[in-house]
Design a protein around this motif. Structure first.
Motif, short mmCIF file in Angstrom:
data_model
loop_
_atom_site.label_atom_id
_atom_site.label_comp_id
_atom_site.label_asym_id
_atom_site.label_seq_id
_atom_site.Cartn_x
_atom_site.Cartn_y
_atom_site.Cartn_z
N ILE A 276 60.89 91.37 33.97
CA ILE A 276 61.56 91.69 32.81
C ILE A 276 63.04 91.48 33.18
CG2 ILE A 276 61.81 94.03 33.46
CD1 ILE A 276 61.85 94.77 30.39
N LEU A 277 63.52 90.76 32.13
CA LEU A 277 65.23 90.50 32.46
C LEU A 277 65.53 89.73 33.72
CD1 LEU A 277 66.55 93.93 31.31
CD2 LEU A 277 66.56 91.85 29.97
N CYS A 278 64.56 88.75 34.31
CA CYS A 278 64.74 87.95 35.07
C CYS A 278 65.74 87.06 34.90
CB CYS A 278 63.59 87.29 35.65
SG CYS A 278 63.63 86.01 37.09
N GLY A 445 69.62 95.22 32.82
CA GLY A 445 69.64 94.37 33.81
C GLY A 445 70.18 94.71 34.91
N ASN A 446 70.52 96.15 34.98
CA ASN A 446 71.40 96.71 35.94
C ASN A 446 70.45 97.04 37.13
OD1 ASN A 446 74.10 96.77 34.98
ND2 ASN A 446 73.24 98.04 33.60
N ASN A 447 70.75 96.92 38.17
CA ASN A 447 69.83 97.09 39.50
C ASN A 447 69.65 98.85 39.60
OD1 ASN A 447 68.69 97.46 41.89
ND2 ASN A 447 69.65 95.97 42.74
N LEU A 448 68.64 99.27 39.50
CA LEU A 448 68.52 100.85 39.70
C LEU A 448 67.70 100.95 40.99
CD1 LEU A 448 67.19 101.63 36.08
CD2 LEU A 448 69.41 101.60 36.89
N SER A 449 67.74 100.24 41.98
CA SER A 449 67.38 100.70 43.27
C SER A 449 68.19 101.51 43.64
CB SER A 449 67.11 99.50 44.09
OG SER A 449 68.49 99.04 44.65
N TYR A 450 67.63 102.49 44.79
CA TYR A 450 68.30 103.71 45.51
C TYR A 450 67.75 103.86 46.75
CZ TYR A 450 64.00 106.28 44.12
OH TYR A 450 62.62 106.75 44.17
N LEU A 451 68.88 104.58 47.42
CA LEU A 451 68.54 104.91 48.92
C LEU A 451 67.81 106.42 48.84
CD1 LEU A 451 71.35 103.39 50.72
CD2 LEU A 451 69.30 102.37 50.67
N THR A 452 66.67 106.90 49.72
CA THR A 452 66.60 107.92 50.00
C THR A 452 65.83 108.06 51.43
OG1 THR A 452 64.73 109.69 49.11
CG2 THR A 452 64.06 107.27 48.94
#
Length: 504
Positions: A276-278, A445-452
């Motif tokens: 999606i949204l590539c 299309g915003n990157n929602l990756s996160y650090l944990t």
């Protein structure tokens, strides 16, 4: 395509392995010395058995399994790699069936084909198609987890399941199926749910057909009485690699993938980007993108390089209830309501088996997983997937990070029947890039990756995370469960769902 499979002529043998060299979507390509038949490389195949067997736990106890075993790609599976192959490699027969001839001594003995041993040496990963060999190699060959599968977007995948029966439970006439959990399979007939498709009887085969539309981490399992068959071990991992890996940096994802001289005349090669949204473009490579072993890879069609990695580790979080397994082996009723796991594992292995270092009968330290004796008297690992994570630090190496394998993609899936599990790291944060085979992006299309430092999953879920050791000092770190009861091997503490992350 389905009509072609269903219209195959009847055969005297019940086991039947299918792997075409071309289809309407992927026609024959220009033959080469390595591929003289012109088999299309986008057609992938694999063969597995449905059987029983044993796995040795980290405390030395042997657990009885229902499970899947490899009938193709044996050397690949043994090395902890996916057993999926191109049709050209798959159809290089692992062995040649015995020719029937006359023996001078008794007049009716079988005479082995003189190519038998040579074929095994030349094609150790070829498919096993002879019925006698399917039985010989398939019985008591169950692995936990099941043989690993990996395909590329746009592939056509032919997967053969041969049900060889359960030797330790001859009273059970168990059918088996293959169900790709969470996978966008368009055909109910090949979905493996017996209500809407078919199940495979003992001494029978079925070839499942799939297309590979969406990159991501999935898993597969038997869908006959799932709580029982999953608990007993009939589960494995599957992942789909993105189209972005095969396109030149900066090129359009919708453009051609195969050189003109590798196409059939008039063949058209072009697929839409499925994520999606590539953006439709592959990212420019990072500085020094060519690593020591291979170019940088991507987990998804991200369009910006945010899912780049250097090495990948498929990790399945799972558990066994030894009481349930013992009842399954000894003809006793299985207590579903009281099912409670006491062995907790990463890809079928508990600590310290997750880091190797086993001791053999002579007192010698042997690397790799614990081995379990098979039906032919040879000891093989029933849990061959690597679970010790090896990375390289860039600390103290200015300008050298482009040549170091510092990013690991952990393809994590939870296949536990009874438990939720939290998996954590110390010293190396997890970058969560996808959940349940979906890239973390919002509708803009915003990157929602996160650090944990931890992720929690229940049965049937998957999470893709990247560990980056670029700024991590060399040393030994840990990937482990924060559920304290998951850090044990049945009655023994200091085991369970834990492994090492080695940063060199």
């Amino acid at each position: 395509m389905i009509c072609m499979l269903m219209a195959l002529p009847a055969s005297a043998q019940l086991f039947r392995v299918q792997c075409p060299t071309s289809t309407a979507e992927h026609p024959l390509v220009t033959p080469t010395a390595a591929n003289p038949k012109g088999a299309n490389p986008a057609i992938k195949c694999q063969e597995v058995s449905g059987a029983d067997g044993y796995a040795t736990m980290a405390d030395g106890a042997q657990i009885y399994l229902f499970g899947f075993g490899p009938l193709s790609g044996l050397e690949l599976i043994k090395a902890g790699l996916p057993g999926t192959q191109t049709s050209a490699a798959f159809n290089n027969a692992y062995n040649v069936p015995y020719l029937q001839g006359l023996d001078a001594a008794n007049g009716n003995a079988s005479v082995p084909d003189p190519l038998y041993e040579a074929a095994k040496a030349v094609a150790p990963n070829g498919a096993i198609a002879d019925s006698a060999e399917i039985m010989k190699i398939g019985v008591l060959s169950a692995q936990q987890p099941a043989p690993l599968m990996a395909i590329d977007e746009d592939d056509e995948f032919f997967l053969t399941l041969s049900n060889v029966g359960m030797i330790m439970r001859p009273d059970l006439f168990e059918q088996h199926t293959i169900h790709f959990h969470g996978y966008p399979n368009a055909s109910p007939f090949f979905d493996g749910v017996p209500d809407a498709s078919v199940a495979v009887n003992i001494s029978g085969s079925m070839t499942y057909y799939y297309q590979a539309p969406d990159a991501g981490t999935y898993f597969w399992h038997c869908h006959i009485t799932p709580p029982e068959h999953l608990q007993m071990g009939m589960v494995g991992q599957l992942y789909v690699r993105p189209r972005q890996n095969r396109v030149q940096p900066g090129a359009d994802l919708l453009g051609p993938l195969i050189a003109a001289n590798q196409k059939a005349p008039g063949a058209v090669d072009g697929k839409s980007c499925s994520d999606i949204l590539c953006t439709g473009q592959t990212p420019a490579p990072a500085a020094g993108a060519v690593r020591e072993a291979a170019p940088v890879m991507y987990a998804y069609n991200d369009g910006d390089g945010s899912t780049a990695y250097d090495v990948e580790y498929p990790i399945q979080m799972m558990g066994f209830d030894p009481t349930f397994h013992f009842a399954g082996m000894t003809f006793e009723p299985e207590d579903f309501s009281g099912m409670k796991d006491k062995y907790f594992m990463l890809s079928g292995r508990s600590y310290p088996d997750t880091v190797g270092g086993n001791v053999d009968a002579g007192g010698n330290v042997v690397p790799g997983p614990i081995r379990t004796q098979a039906s032919d008297g040879l000891a093989r690992p029933s849990q061959p997937l690597p679970t010790r994570i090896i990375l390289e630090s860039c600390v103290g190496q200015p300008g050298a990070c482009g040549t170091r394998k510092h990013r690991a993609l952990l393809r994590m899936s939870d296949v536990n029947v009874t438990e939720f599990t939290t998996l954590a790291t110390i010293g190396i944060p997890m970058k969560v890039i996808a959940v349940n085979a979906r890239l973390l992006r919002d509708l803009a299309g915003n990157n929602l990756s996160y650090l944990t430092n931890s992720v929690t999953m229940g049965g049937g879920e998957s999470t893709d995370v990247i560990l980056d050791a670029a700024t991590v000092p060399p040393g030994t770190y840990f990937l482990y469960s924060t559920n304290l009861d998951h850090l044990s091997n049945d009655a023994e503490n200091f085991g369970g769902m834990m492994t090492e992350i080695i940063v060199n």
